[in-house]
Scaffold this motif. Structure first.
Motif, PDB file in Angstrom:
ATOM      1  N   PHE A  78      90.429  79.387 -25.964  1.00  0.00           N
ATOM      2  CA  PHE A  78      89.893  80.059 -27.143  1.00  0.00           C
ATOM      3  C   PHE A  78      90.952  80.153 -28.246  1.00  0.00           C
ATOM      4  O   PHE A  78      90.675  79.873 -29.409  1.00  0.00           O
ATOM      5  CB  PHE A  78      89.387  81.453 -26.775  1.00  0.00           C
ATOM      6  N   GLU A  79      92.189  80.503 -27.866  1.00  0.00           N
ATOM      7  CA  GLU A  79      93.259  80.670 -28.849  1.00  0.00           C
ATOM      8  C   GLU A  79      93.670  79.353 -29.510  1.00  0.00           C
ATOM      9  O   GLU A  79      94.219  79.364 -30.608  1.00  0.00           O
ATOM     10  CB  GLU A  79      94.488  81.307 -28.196  1.00  0.00           C
ATOM     11  N   GLU A  80      93.418  78.225 -28.850  1.00  0.00           N
ATOM     12  CA  GLU A  80      93.822  76.933 -29.410  1.00  0.00           C
ATOM     13  C   GLU A  80      92.674  76.137 -30.008  1.00  0.00           C
ATOM     14  O   GLU A  80      92.903  75.291 -30.864  1.00  0.00           O
ATOM     15  CB  GLU A  80      94.533  76.095 -28.346  1.00  0.00           C
ATOM     16  N   THR A  81      91.426  76.399 -29.559  1.00  0.00           N
ATOM     17  CA  THR A  81      90.303  75.561 -29.995  1.00  0.00           C
ATOM     18  C   THR A  81      89.124  76.342 -30.559  1.00  0.00           C
ATOM     19  O   THR A  81      88.226  75.742 -31.127  1.00  0.00           O
ATOM     20  CB  THR A  81      89.766  74.720 -28.824  1.00  0.00           C
ATOM     21  N   ASN A  82      89.085  77.638 -30.334  1.00  0.00           N
ATOM     22  CA  ASN A  82      87.972  78.494 -30.731  1.00  0.00           C
ATOM     23  C   ASN A  82      86.780  78.394 -29.774  1.00  0.00           C
ATOM     24  O   ASN A  82      85.734  78.988 -30.026  1.00  0.00           O
ATOM     25  CB  ASN A  82      87.513  78.217 -32.168  1.00  0.00           C
ATOM     26  N   VAL A  83      86.898  77.649 -28.690  1.00  0.00           N
ATOM     27  CA  VAL A  83      85.801  77.523 -27.729  1.00  0.00           C
ATOM     28  C   VAL A  83      85.748  78.801 -26.894  1.00  0.00           C
ATOM     29  O   VAL A  83      86.720  79.151 -26.216  1.00  0.00           O
ATOM     30  CB  VAL A  83      85.972  76.274 -26.834  1.00  0.00           C
ATOM     31  N   ALA A  84      84.612  79.474 -26.956  1.00  0.00           N
ATOM     32  CA  ALA A  84      84.426  80.745 -26.262  1.00  0.00           C
ATOM     33  C   ALA A  84      84.070  80.527 -24.791  1.00  0.00           C
ATOM     34  O   ALA A  84      83.459  79.515 -24.436  1.00  0.00           O
ATOM     35  CB  ALA A  84      83.323  81.549 -26.944  1.00  0.00           C
ATOM     36  N   PRO A  85      84.418  81.487 -23.929  1.00  0.00           N
ATOM     37  CA  PRO A  85      84.073  81.368 -22.507  1.00  0.00           C
ATOM     38  C   PRO A  85      82.583  81.127 -22.253  1.00  0.00           C
ATOM     39  O   PRO A  85      82.229  80.452 -21.289  1.00  0.00           O
ATOM     40  CB  PRO A  85      84.534  82.703 -21.920  1.00  0.00           C
ATOM     41  N   PHE A 125      86.715  72.296 -17.301  1.00  0.00           N
ATOM     42  CA  PHE A 125      85.502  72.970 -17.756  1.00  0.00           C
ATOM     43  C   PHE A 125      84.586  71.960 -18.426  1.00  0.00           C
ATOM     44  O   PHE A 125      85.046  71.089 -19.170  1.00  0.00           O
ATOM     45  CB  PHE A 125      85.819  74.060 -18.790  1.00  0.00           C
ATOM     46  N   GLY A 126      83.280  72.110 -18.193  1.00  0.00           N
ATOM     47  CA  GLY A 126      82.291  71.372 -18.963  1.00  0.00           C
ATOM     48  C   GLY A 126      82.050  72.140 -20.250  1.00  0.00           C
ATOM     49  O   GLY A 126      81.971  73.373 -20.238  1.00  0.00           O
ATOM     50  N   PHE A 127      81.944  71.415 -21.364  1.00  0.00           N
ATOM     51  CA  PHE A 127      81.709  72.042 -22.668  1.00  0.00           C
ATOM     52  C   PHE A 127      80.212  72.098 -22.924  1.00  0.00           C
ATOM     53  O   PHE A 127      79.554  71.069 -23.089  1.00  0.00           O
ATOM     54  CB  PHE A 127      82.429  71.259 -23.765  1.00  0.00           C
ATOM     55  N   LEU A 128      79.665  73.310 -22.965  1.00  0.00           N
ATOM     56  CA  LEU A 128      78.238  73.531 -23.169  1.00  0.00           C
ATOM     57  C   LEU A 128      77.878  73.701 -24.640  1.00  0.00           C
ATOM     58  O   LEU A 128      76.703  73.690 -24.991  1.00  0.00           O
ATOM     59  CB  LEU A 128      77.790  74.779 -22.394  1.00  0.00           C
ATOM     60  N   GLY A 129      78.872  73.888 -25.488  1.00  0.00           N
ATOM     61  CA  GLY A 129      78.632  74.168 -26.900  1.00  0.00           C
ATOM     62  C   GLY A 129      78.440  72.916 -27.736  1.00  0.00           C
ATOM     63  O   GLY A 129      78.271  71.812 -27.215  1.00  0.00           O
ATOM     64  N   GLN A 130      78.474  73.130 -29.039  1.00  0.00           N
ATOM     65  CA  GLN A 130      78.368  72.033 -30.011  1.00  0.00           C
ATOM     66  C   GLN A 130      79.740  71.800 -30.624  1.00  0.00           C
ATOM     67  O   GLN A 130      80.559  72.723 -30.707  1.00  0.00           O
ATOM     68  CB  GLN A 130      77.353  72.394 -31.106  1.00  0.00           C
ATOM     69  N   GLU A 133      81.584  74.242 -32.975  1.00  0.00           N
ATOM     70  CA  GLU A 133      82.224  75.452 -32.450  1.00  0.00           C
ATOM     71  C   GLU A 133      83.747  75.284 -32.419  1.00  0.00           C
ATOM     72  O   GLU A 133      84.498  76.243 -32.558  1.00  0.00           O
ATOM     73  CB  GLU A 133      81.719  75.753 -31.038  1.00  0.00           C
ATOM     74  N   ILE A 134      84.196  74.063 -32.243  1.00  0.00           N
ATOM     75  CA  ILE A 134      85.632  73.779 -32.153  1.00  0.00           C
ATOM     76  C   ILE A 134      86.238  73.904 -33.546  1.00  0.00           C
ATOM     77  O   ILE A 134      85.783  73.279 -34.499  1.00  0.00           O
ATOM     78  CB  ILE A 134      85.881  72.381 -31.564  1.00  0.00           C
ATOM     79  N   ASP A 135      87.262  74.734 -33.651  1.00  0.00           N
ATOM     80  CA  ASP A 135      87.937  74.959 -34.934  1.00  0.00           C
ATOM     81  C   ASP A 135      89.436  75.098 -34.673  1.00  0.00           C
ATOM     82  O   ASP A 135      89.917  76.180 -34.345  1.00  0.00           O
ATOM     83  CB  ASP A 135      87.390  76.223 -35.601  1.00  0.00           C
ATOM     84  N   VAL A 136      90.152  73.987 -34.795  1.00  0.00           N
ATOM     85  CA  VAL A 136      91.591  74.020 -34.525  1.00  0.00           C
ATOM     86  C   VAL A 136      92.389  74.554 -35.713  1.00  0.00           C
ATOM     87  O   VAL A 136      93.564  74.883 -35.563  1.00  0.00           O
ATOM     88  CB  VAL A 136      92.127  72.636 -34.087  1.00  0.00           C
ATOM     89  N   GLU A 137      91.763  74.649 -36.878  1.00  0.00           N
ATOM     90  CA  GLU A 137      92.455  75.193 -38.053  1.00  0.00           C
ATOM     91  C   GLU A 137      92.451  76.717 -38.062  1.00  0.00           C
ATOM     92  O   GLU A 137      93.368  77.343 -38.591  1.00  0.00           O
ATOM     93  CB  GLU A 137      91.814  74.661 -39.337  1.00  0.00           C
ATOM     94  N   ARG A 138      91.399  77.350 -37.505  1.00  0.00           N
ATOM     95  CA  ARG A 138      91.281  78.802 -37.414  1.00  0.00           C
ATOM     96  C   ARG A 138      90.855  79.184 -35.999  1.00  0.00           C
ATOM     97  O   ARG A 138      89.782  79.752 -35.789  1.00  0.00           O
ATOM     98  CB  ARG A 138      90.257  79.299 -38.448  1.00  0.00           C
ATOM     99  N   PRO A 139      91.710  78.877 -35.019  1.00  0.00           N
ATOM    100  CA  PRO A 139      91.313  79.146 -33.630  1.00  0.00           C
ATOM    101  C   PRO A 139      91.269  80.641 -33.324  1.00  0.00           C
ATOM    102  O   PRO A 139      91.877  81.447 -34.026  1.00  0.00           O
ATOM    103  CB  PRO A 139      92.401  78.447 -32.812  1.00  0.00           C
ATOM    104  N   GLY A 140      90.530  80.961 -32.287  1.00  0.00           N
ATOM    105  CA  GLY A 140      90.405  82.365 -31.903  1.00  0.00           C
ATOM    106  C   GLY A 140      89.709  83.171 -32.970  1.00  0.00           C
ATOM    107  O   GLY A 140      90.026  84.339 -33.171  1.00  0.00           O
ATOM    108  N   GLY A 141      88.774  82.543 -33.676  1.00  0.00           N
ATOM    109  CA  GLY A 141      88.086  83.230 -34.760  1.00  0.00           C
ATOM    110  C   GLY A 141      89.000  83.534 -35.936  1.00  0.00           C
ATOM    111  O   GLY A 141      88.745  84.431 -36.720  1.00  0.00           O
TER     112      GLY A 141
END
Length: 188
Positions: A78-85, A125-130, A133-141
């Motif tokens: 999450f902190e690096e990609t913004n992908v939530a659990p 992990f399998g990625f279930l999102g779209q 959702e991935i945001d490497v410029e503003r990770p972790g929201g």
């Protein structure tokens, strides 16, 4: 001879073999097409990560005191990609730890010279999102400093060639363990 006080105050005074490994997690995020997330590290992310064309890697990061490795993996991702659990399907874990040693010149710069390298616990992990959702410029929201300047999906066959050479044996182990999971979405 180096005293204990000198060693504690200046870990670089110790021989590399006397330094511990930094406990860390690594994450293999696999999309529905069987491709793996890789990010291109920013040069300022640290000398242990970037070496010319070998700036691409999978997410990884340190384990906080008292933190269990699976939770550390979710947090780091999450902190690096913004992908939530909620967007993850656990697929696997390498049962043993994989370690690498830093080259001597890098060891003196990385983590203030306190570690000889990293000992990593790897998760898939399998990625279930779209993809959006991935945001490497503003990770972790937006709450975390960006470590990647770009990202893409890559086949397992490319992973070992993307990483800095001193980490390559770890990536070869990860590919051997997790490549069979590339077809995870077929059974989903």
């Amino acid at each position: 001879m180096t005293s204990q006080t000198e060693s504690r105050d200046n870990p670089q005074a110790l021989p590399a073999s006397a330094l511990p490994y930094r406990p860390c997690v690594g994450i293999t995020l696999i999309n529905r097409d069987g491709l793996v997330f890789v990010g291109r590290r920013k040069a300022e992310a640290g000398p242990e990560h970037v070496s010319g064309v070998h700036a691409w890697q999978m997410p990884q990061g340190g384990i906080d005191p008292g933190e269990e490795p699976p939770k550390a993996a979710e947090r780091e991702l999450f902190e690096e990609t913004n992908v939530a659990p909620a967007s993850l399907r656990p697929l696997g874990e390498i049962p043993h730890w994989l370690a690498y040693d830093l080259p001597p010149a890098v060891m003196k710069q990385a983590w203030k010279g306190r570690y000889r390298g990293q000992e990593q616990k790897w998760f898939a992990f399998g990625f279930l999102g779209q993809d959006d959702e991935i945001d490497v410029e503003r990770p972790g929201g937006g709450a975390h400093k960006a470590e990647f300047e770009a990202w893409r999906w890559a086949p397992f066959s490319e992973l070992a060639g993307l990483i800095v050479p001193f980490k390559r044996p770890v990536y070869e182990g990860v590919v051997a363990a997790f490549a069979p999971l590339a077809a995870w979405s077929a059974g989903a």
